[in-house]
Design an enzyme around this catalytic site. Structure first.
Site, short mmCIF file in Angstrom:
data_model
loop_
_atom_site.label_atom_id
_atom_site.label_comp_id
_atom_site.label_asym_id
_atom_site.label_seq_id
_atom_site.Cartn_x
_atom_site.Cartn_y
_atom_site.Cartn_z
N HIS A 376 0.83 -1.21 0.00
CA HIS A 376 0.00 0.00 0.00
C HIS A 376 0.86 1.26 0.00
O HIS A 376 0.60 2.22 -0.74
CB HIS A 376 -0.91 -0.01 1.22
N GLU A 377 1.94 1.25 0.84
CA GLU A 377 2.82 2.42 0.93
C GLU A 377 3.56 2.65 -0.39
O GLU A 377 3.80 3.79 -0.77
CB GLU A 377 3.82 2.23 2.06
N ALA A 494 6.99 13.57 16.94
CA ALA A 494 6.36 14.61 17.76
C ALA A 494 5.94 15.80 16.91
O ALA A 494 4.87 16.41 17.14
CB ALA A 494 7.33 15.04 18.86
N ARG A 540 -0.06 3.62 12.30
CA ARG A 540 -0.19 5.07 12.44
C ARG A 540 -1.43 5.38 13.25
O ARG A 540 -2.49 4.80 13.03
CB ARG A 540 -0.32 5.74 11.07
N GLY A 551 5.46 10.49 6.46
CA GLY A 551 5.84 9.38 7.33
C GLY A 551 5.66 8.02 6.67
O GLY A 551 4.73 7.82 5.88
N GLY A 553 5.64 5.12 8.70
CA GLY A 553 5.04 4.21 9.67
C GLY A 553 6.05 3.24 10.28
O GLY A 553 5.68 2.33 11.00
N LEU A 554 7.35 3.48 10.00
CA LEU A 554 8.39 2.57 10.52
C LEU A 554 9.30 3.24 11.55
O LEU A 554 10.14 2.58 12.16
CB LEU A 554 9.27 2.06 9.36
N LEU A 556 8.97 4.61 14.71
CA LEU A 556 9.00 4.16 16.10
C LEU A 556 9.40 2.69 16.22
O LEU A 556 9.98 2.28 17.23
CB LEU A 556 7.64 4.40 16.77
#
Length: 588
Positions: A376-377, A494, A540, A551, A553-554, A556
């Site tokens: 999807h990404e 953040a 997310r 982002g 999604g990887l 963190l």
């Protein structure tokens, strides 16, 4: 009453002596009786012959004018007394009718003497014949001897001699007394001798008994000592060999049992062996953990209460064939293999092999989700790039504004693809067991100030300020570039979730064993139910906000892996609408 073997041995010897003495007494007494009776009978025959001659001579010398029978009766008393004196015995004379006519004892003769059966027999005998009988009357032994009396071939009456054997009774009584005395002395001698010999005979036997008790209790180290080359010596030698052989075999069995137990205990899969009554005789530790069995009896019952397991066991027991199946068990996914336990042609039980595949199933699900998320990404920016490329092909480059927008979008999505690929490569490196960090002494103040200065460039675009007051921090061992990546990813996350005008606070403190670094934003926060998922790849909290800021999604997920490789840990504290604080600890 229970007798020991030693007591039986002594009693047996005493009984042998008793039987020997009894048989000897019987043999001697019977021999004495036989000899005395035969000897007395021969003497009586002699007496009878001489008495017949004496009576004949006496009657012939007397007046026989009235006949022999009358002369016999008239002289009967003197004849009987003479015969009794000559033979030193009692003599009775009877007429032809069996009536007593003279008794040398001159006593009142009782009826038994007057009516003797022997007299009637003697009166019916021919000349020279006689009859004798052994009798015991009033405690006294006697021989009754009777014969017919003939004078010149004329039967005139009967002669009866009563030979007393009282002397024989005395002899037999004394012999019995002597035999009793000898028996008593023999008993005492046998008792003493048997006890003395039994001590030497039964001492090794008693030791053997004690050793067998110790042997049955599992003590195989005790050996018997008996240095005599006899049957007991052979017995003790063979017993010692047997004890050592049993000890050796038991050690072999125990070693094999320990090997088997170690093998079963080392198997990560749960192993349960049950008999045909569903009683477990082998349960390894893995089975107890996987199936949560604490009490064996109750645990097995709860196990059999599970329908899927009960059906598998019943099917295998009924069909006599193996069965493999995946089942759900107390929020776990298990792979269960069930088969019969056979010994030769006999079935002795059922074997269950249980594997906890919960994590494997979760991993497969995560893998599918990962592939889906990556697809999807990748698809989203590629679709955008392809779309703008098609647009430029159709409309050309005559419109500068459209051209500029298309090129900016293609560049932006290309950068996004590059970041995604870079993050995927980082994840792949971190998950590789052979990947190694480059540890060195790190000044965290320098690292934090460098990263914050770099990230302020991005935060200022969104009117977001980053606050950090440096403090004295000790040097730590770590990979500078990887820890820098951690701070970049946390601050970047953040910034994504902060609003224009917000601030982000960075705090670093020292505890006894760790340096604690926290990043606090005042964004929308994280719902409690999904707080633990933010470190999962491609997860997310807000999909649109994350994509608008580029982002993958990887971030963190990479943070967590790097911190854990440094021996630290990551925590998150958050409340909806109050912001989020991500804290990680690094060991000193």
């Amino acid at each position: 009453m229970k007798f020991t073997f030693r007591t039986k041995f002594v009693l047996a010897n005493m009984i042998i002596v008793l039987l020997t003495m009894v048989l000897l007494a019987i043999f001697v007494i019977q021999g004495l009786l036989y000899y005395t009776f035969n000897n007395t009978q021969n003497q009586l025959l002699e007496m009878g012959t001489e008495s017949q001659f004496y009576i004949s001579q006496e009657i012939k010398s007397a007046d026989i004018s009235a006949g022999n029978i009358s002369a016999y009766k008239e002289n009967a008393l003197s004849i009987s007394e003479d015969l009794a004196r000559i033979n030193n015995t009692r003599v009775l004379l009877f007429d032809l009718d069996g009536l007593l006519v003279a008794d040398s004892a001159n006593l009142d003769t009782n009826e038994d003497i007057k009516n003797l059966e022997e007299i009637q027999i003697a009166l019916g005998l021919d000349e020279g014949k006689s009859v004798s009988v052994y009798k015991r009357i009033s405690g006294s032994s006697s021989i009754y001897y009777a014969m017919p009396v003939f004078i010149d071939s004329e039967k005139v009456g009967a002669l009866f001699i009563l030979q007393s054997l009282s002397y024989l009774d005395d002899i037999i009584g004394r012999m019995i007394f002597l035999f009793l005395g000898a028996s008593f002395i023999g008993f005492m001698v046998v008792f003493i001798v048997s006890n003395v010999f039994s001590n030497s005979i039964f001492k090794p036997i008693n030791q053997l008994v004690e050793s067998t008790k110790n042997l049955s209790a599992g003590n195989f180290n005790e050996l018997l000592e008996y240095n005599v080359d006899d049957e007991i010596g052979n017995l003790t030698t063979n017993f010692n060999k047997m004890s050592l052989h049993i000890k050796e075999k038991l050690n072999q069995i125990e070693n094999e049992k320990q090997k088997l137990s170690s093998i079963i205990a080392s198997i990560e899969d749960g192993v349960i062996a049950m008999d045909l009554d569903n009683r477990a005789f082998i349960i390894n530790q893995a089975a107890r953990i996987i199936l949560d069995i604490h009490d064996e009896k109750a645990g097995m019952q709860s196990l059999l209460d599970k329908q899927d397991l009960a059906e598998m066991i019943d099917h295998v027991a009924r069909e006599r064939t193996d069965l493999s199946k995946e089942i759900d068990y107390d929020q776990k996914r298990l792979h269960v293999y069930c088969n019969m336990i056979r010994s030769g042609s006999n079935t002795i039980g059922i074997l269950l092999v249980v594997r906890d595949i919960t994590k494997l199933v979760e991993l497969e699900n995560q893998q599918r989700l990962f592939i889906s998320s990556v697809s999807h990404e990748l698809r989203t920016p590629l679709t955008t790039i392809i779309g703008y490329s098609d647009l430029l092909q159709r409309r050309g480059t005559e419109n500068p504004e459209l051209l500029q927008k298309s090129l900016q979008t293609i560049n932006s999505e290309g950068q996004r693809l590059l970041r995604l690929v870079s993050d995927l490569l980082d994840m792949s490196k971190l998950e590789n067991a052979q990947f190694s960090m480059k540890f060195s002494d790190i000044d965290l103040n320098i690292l934090l100030e460098e990263v914050i200065s770099q990230m302020k460039i991005k935060s200022n675009k969104y009117n977001i300020d980053i606050l950090y007051n440096s403090t004295d921090l000790p040097l730590i061992k770590g990979d500078f570039d990887r820890l820098k990546q951690v701070m970049i990813n946390v601050l970047d996350n953040a910034i994504k979730y902060s609003e224009s005008g917000d601030i982000i606070k960075v705090l670093a403190t020292t505890t006894e064993n760790f340096v604690e670094i926290s990043v606090r934003d005042f964004g929308p926060g994280i719902p409690p139910e999904i707080k633990d998922k933010i470190f999962d790849p491609f997860y997310r909290v807000d999909e649109d906000r994350s994509r608008n800021h580029g982002g993958s999604g990887l971030g963190l997920a990479i943070v967590k892996d790097i911190v854990q490789r440094h021996g630290g840990s990551v925590f998150v504290e958050s409340q909806p609408d109050e912001g989020t604080m991500i804290q990680f600890n690094l060991p000193l």
